[in-house]
Design a protein around this motif. Structure first.
Motif, PDB file in Angstrom:
ATOM      1  N   HIS A  92       9.427  12.824  35.613  1.00 20.30           N
ATOM      2  CA  HIS A  92       7.978  12.881  35.192  1.00 20.30           C
ATOM      3  C   HIS A  92       7.401  12.474  36.467  1.00 20.30           C
ATOM      4  N   HIS A  94       3.776  13.504  38.980  1.00 20.75           N
ATOM      5  CA  HIS A  94       2.555  14.624  39.591  1.00 20.75           C
ATOM      6  C   HIS A  94       2.642  14.549  40.996  1.00 20.75           C
ATOM      7  N   LYS A 306       4.265  22.881  30.695  1.00 22.97           N
ATOM      8  CA  LYS A 306       3.843  21.610  30.188  1.00 22.97           C
ATOM      9  C   LYS A 306       2.533  21.635  29.448  1.00 22.97           C
ATOM     10  N   HIS A 393       6.494  11.063  27.379  1.00 27.15           N
ATOM     11  CA  HIS A 393       5.678   9.752  27.016  1.00 27.15           C
ATOM     12  C   HIS A 393       6.557   9.220  25.819  1.00 27.15           C
ATOM     13  N   ASP A 456       6.087   8.993  36.124  1.00 24.61           N
ATOM     14  CA  ASP A 456       4.748   9.415  35.870  1.00 24.61           C
ATOM     15  C   ASP A 456       3.878   9.259  37.248  1.00 24.61           C
TER      16      ASP A 456
HETATM   17 ZN   LIG Z   1       1.822  12.574  33.572  1.00 29.59          ZN
END
Ligand SMILES: [Zn+2]
Length: 558
Positions: A92, A94, A306, A393, A456
């Motif tokens: 995960h 970005h 997503k 998450h 993340d």
């Molecule tokens: Zn995220």
């Protein structure tokens, strides 16, 4: 008889070929010798050496056996005992934002208001009039004292530059007055569904803090970065990934990222494999294409869709059944993608009928409960198949939902670093009881759920070693839980490594050819400076990446 002769002479020929010719054909391009190899392959967990040919692992075994596969042209690396693991898979990220965060203002470790303001003032001095100050990744929970910033702090130092700097979780941002003016946000602007414009309790004026869906009010006025700027950001991100031993990333992307990745792939410039998720709001396009996911090649794939159910804990927008402990009026927010009611279920139903994987963000216990209800219903209607759906998450769970994630075969895509970061203040936000089943990695594992670990990034550092450290120690960043915050939720080192390798591969349907060190799999490997199996867990943070091998080539050396 003639036939027998033919077969017989064929046999002799093949024996001769095996004896005399195949050693040449089977020679390795690269061998790693004298190491400690943790393979994440249960049938051969430990080895000393690895041979690589082309983009694949040729053989795994003893140094003696692997040395025989080296010719004069083979690159030989003497590991001198160093630990080798499969290349890390971050489930995960970005990724593009991460790249931009490396290139822009850094507020993550701002200590207090003065420090925060000084950094923004310095950045404004570097920029031309009108240029935006973006990203930042600040964390008000780390300020001394912890307090939300507001536009009054920064207006005086940024009269000519619009500012829109986000909290590290991306669910909250601070705009200065110029940015609010450009966006037309005033005291009369109502908060949109799924978002909030924070206003002064007395004056009614916006404080500059926007949450979740309200972020779009300003974001839509920020000029889109050029392709060149995005390419630069991804290049920097790839370089950083190689330094961290990350050879595959799952990117929770916006549709625009794909063009950038394609451009890099065309030039053979990808040094990590990208598994890209597209927003679920685009489901119609993908179902019309009749595209099944994953779609693409070993370097670049469209993974699936997503979606979001809620916001984040730090921004008080994670959705709970009960109010927040520090604010009895607040239970969190459904994300705007949950409106109009029923739309998420419709989209997941459509995605499933089209054979698309879905990965849905859910933080609060009500958000998780809601998405599991939807997933359970769709599975019941459409029947069993190998979906590998993911909850991103899966952060705060009702005890029964821990069970349910495992039972439904949903992958828990978790970020161990959040536990030691949020663990500093999570109890003050939601109380001790709800924290017991928060970041509940061991409970999920015991029930049989697959844990795919990630960072993340840029919310948390990309470095998987800090995530592994977090998963096995649960020592909060403030040093207040040396034995671990809810220590019963620690997982073993083996499980944590598996979470960052083989389970990540499983989460992207590629465990047959990556995620462990086995002959025939892709040659993605990482060498560490310390054998993390031989040191106290607290020292894992001192280990660094010494070398990263991607697709059979060394892409990073310390
Ligand atoms: Zn995220």
């Amino acid at each position: 008889m003639k036939g027998f002769k033919l077969i017989f002479s064929g046999l002799i020929l093949s024996v001769i070929l095996t004896c005399c010719l195949s050693p040449g054909r089977e020679m390795a391009d690269l061998v790693l010798l004298n190491g400690t190899v943790w393979t994440v392959n249960s049938s051969q967990p430990w080895a000393e050496a690895v041979a690589v040919k082309g983009d694949r692992i040729l053989e795994v075994g003893s140094s003696q056996a692997i040395r025989k596969l080296a010719s004069a042209r083979t690159e030989v690396v003497d590991l001198k005992g160093d630990l080798v693991l499969p290349g890390f898979i971050d489930s995960h990220t970005h990724f593009l934002d991460g790249g931009f965060s490396l290139l822009s203002i850094r507020l993550r470790d701002a200590k207090n208001r003065e420090d925060f303001v000084a950094r923004i003032r310095d950045k404004a001095k570097e920029l031309d009039r009108g240029e935006w100050i973006l990203n930042g990744n600040w964390d008000h929970q780390s300020f001394d004292p912890p307090e939300l910033p507001n536009r009054d702090w920064i207006d005086a130092v940024t009269p000519h530059n619009p500012v829109f700097v986000n909290r590290l979780d991306g669910h909250m941002a601070l705009a200065n007055s110029l940015a609010l003016k450009i966006a037309g946000v005033t005291r009369d602007t109502p908060s949109p569904a799924g978002g909030e414009i924070l206003k002064h309790s007395e004056t009614g004026e916006p404080t500059g803090i926007l949450k979740d869906a309200a972020l779009d009010l300003v974001a839509e006025h920020i000029p889109e970065p050029s392709l060149k700027a995005k390419l630069r950001a991804v290049e920097v991100a790839l370089q950083h990934a190689a330094e961290c031993g990350v050879t595959s990333v799952h990117d929770m992307a916006s549709a625009e990222n794909f063009e950038v990745y394609q451009e890099l792939q065309k030039g053979n410039n990808l040094t990590a494999r990208l598994y890209v998720y597209i927003p679920i709001t685009e489901v119609e396009v993908y179902s019309r294409l009749k595209m099944k996911t994953p779609f693409g090649n070993d370097f670049l794939k469209i993974g699936g869709l997503k979606g979001f159910v809620d916001g984040s804990l730090g921004s008080s927008t994670a959705l709970f059944f009960e109010p927040y402990a520090d604010d009895p009026d607040v239970t969190g927010l459904f994300h705007s993608q949950m409106y109009p009611e029923g739309i998420m279920e419709q989209r997941i139903m459509e995605a499933d009928r089209a054979g698309l994987q879905v990965a849905i963000h859910a933080i609060g216990n009500k958000a998780n409960h809601t998405i599991l209800d939807i997933m359970e219903k769709v599975i019941a209607q459409n029947g069993e198949r190998d979906r590998r759906w993911r909850v991103e998450h899966a952060q705060h769970l009702l005890p029964g939902d821990i069970e349910r994630i495992a039972r439904l075969g949903i992958i828990a895509s978790v970020q161990p670093y959040h536990a030691i970061d949020d663990g500093r203040w999570a109890e003050s936000k939601i109380g001790r009881e709800r924290c017991r089943t928060s970041y509940a990695f061991q409970s999920l594992f015991e029930r049989g759920a697959v844990l795919a670990c990630g960072s993340d990034w840029a919310v948390a550092p990309l470095d998987p070693l800090s995530g592994i450290y977090a998963a096995v120690t649960r020592r909060t960043l403030d040093g207040k839980h040396p034995e671990g915050w809810f220590p019963e939720q620690k997982i073993s080192l083996e499980e944590a490594i598996k979470g960052y390798t083989l389970n990540g591969a499983f989460a992207e349907f590629s465990e047959a050819y990556k995620g462990s060190i086995e002959a025939g799999k892709l040659a993605d490997l990482v060498v560490l400076t310390r054998n993390i199996f031989g040191i106290p867990p607290g020292e894992i943070l001192n280990a660094k990446v010494k070398m990263t091998i991607f697709n059979g080539e060394i892409v990073y050396k310390e």
